[in-house]
Design a protein around this motif. Structure first.
Motif, short mmCIF file in Angstrom:
data_model
loop_
_atom_site.label_atom_id
_atom_site.label_comp_id
_atom_site.label_asym_id
_atom_site.label_seq_id
_atom_site.Cartn_x
_atom_site.Cartn_y
_atom_site.Cartn_z
N ALA A 49 4.07 8.45 -3.27
CA ALA A 49 3.95 7.18 -2.55
C ALA A 49 5.09 6.25 -2.94
CB ALA A 49 2.62 6.54 -2.87
N LEU A 103 2.80 7.14 2.90
CA LEU A 103 1.97 6.63 1.80
C LEU A 103 2.65 5.47 1.07
CD1 LEU A 103 0.85 10.05 0.27
CD2 LEU A 103 -0.43 8.61 1.86
N GLU A 105 1.79 2.70 -2.62
CA GLU A 105 0.90 2.36 -3.72
C GLU A 105 0.37 0.93 -3.56
OE1 GLU A 105 2.95 3.13 -7.39
OE2 GLU A 105 3.13 5.26 -6.96
N LYS A 127 -5.55 8.17 -1.52
CA LYS A 127 -4.23 7.52 -1.47
C LYS A 127 -4.23 6.47 -0.37
CE LYS A 127 -1.91 11.55 -3.31
NZ LYS A 127 -0.90 12.57 -3.11
N LYS A 128 -3.18 5.65 -0.32
CA LYS A 128 -3.07 4.60 0.69
C LYS A 128 -2.07 5.03 1.77
CE LYS A 128 -4.05 0.76 -2.42
NZ LYS A 128 -3.97 1.32 -3.78
#
Length: 175
Positions: A49, A103, A105, A127-128
């Protein structure tokens, strides 16, 4: 002989899964902003990310006009099977190999020149994934260099993202 059948069935199953998510071949030709193609691995398909505070997205030139790209210049795409503001991605299973999520963070990713609303949703792995105007954004694994837009129009379900967060579908005569 039995081993060959198993391998053949695996290949057929994988092809069917990729076709279902739009991972088949597209109608557009490989093009970069520089008008060339490259053989290096796609910078945007890394599973890591982008760190918090770093600009995740920006805008850049392409053969389709100004588009949203990541910090390295890799094109990002919308998937028409995603539902706006659903908080989930419709690209799962084998689809993710061909269309990795963008992705970050950061819960509030930075974007330069992107006027659409940039946010995140949680992936199944926690995850984002970055969203623009409520829709998740993705890379295309076959894009190898900054400016590549080989995913544009694949199976009529994958489209580039415009700076305002609009889905860029080509006009009948092209761009």
């Amino acid at each position: 002989m039995k081993k060959h059948w198993g391998t053949g069935l695996y290949v057929v199953a994988l092809a069917a899964a990729l076709t279902a998510c739009g991972g088949g071949t597209g109608t557009s030709s490989p093009t970069t902003a520089q008008g060339t193609t490259a053989a290096s691995a796609p910078a945007g398909t890394s599973s890591s990310a982008v760190p918090a505070g770093a600009a995740v997205l920006k805008t850049g030139p392409s053969a389709a006009g100004r588009i949203v790209v990541d910090a390295k210049g890799m094109s990002v795409y919308f998937f028409t099977k995603d539902v706006k503001d659903s908080g989930t991605s419709a690209c799962t299973g084998a689809c993710v190999a061909a269309w990795p999520p963008v992705l970050t963070e950061s819960a509030t990713p930075a974007a330069e020149g992107v006027t659409g609303t940039v946010a995140t949703i949680a992936t199944p792995e926690g995850k984002k994934q970055v969203t623009i105007n409520g829709l998740p954004v993705y890379y295309y694994a076959k894009d190898k260099a900054p400016g590549d837009i080989t995913g544009q129009g694949v199976n009529n379900v994958w489209y580039l993202v415009g700076p305002s967060g609009d889905m860029l579908k080509p006009a009948a005569g092209g761009y």
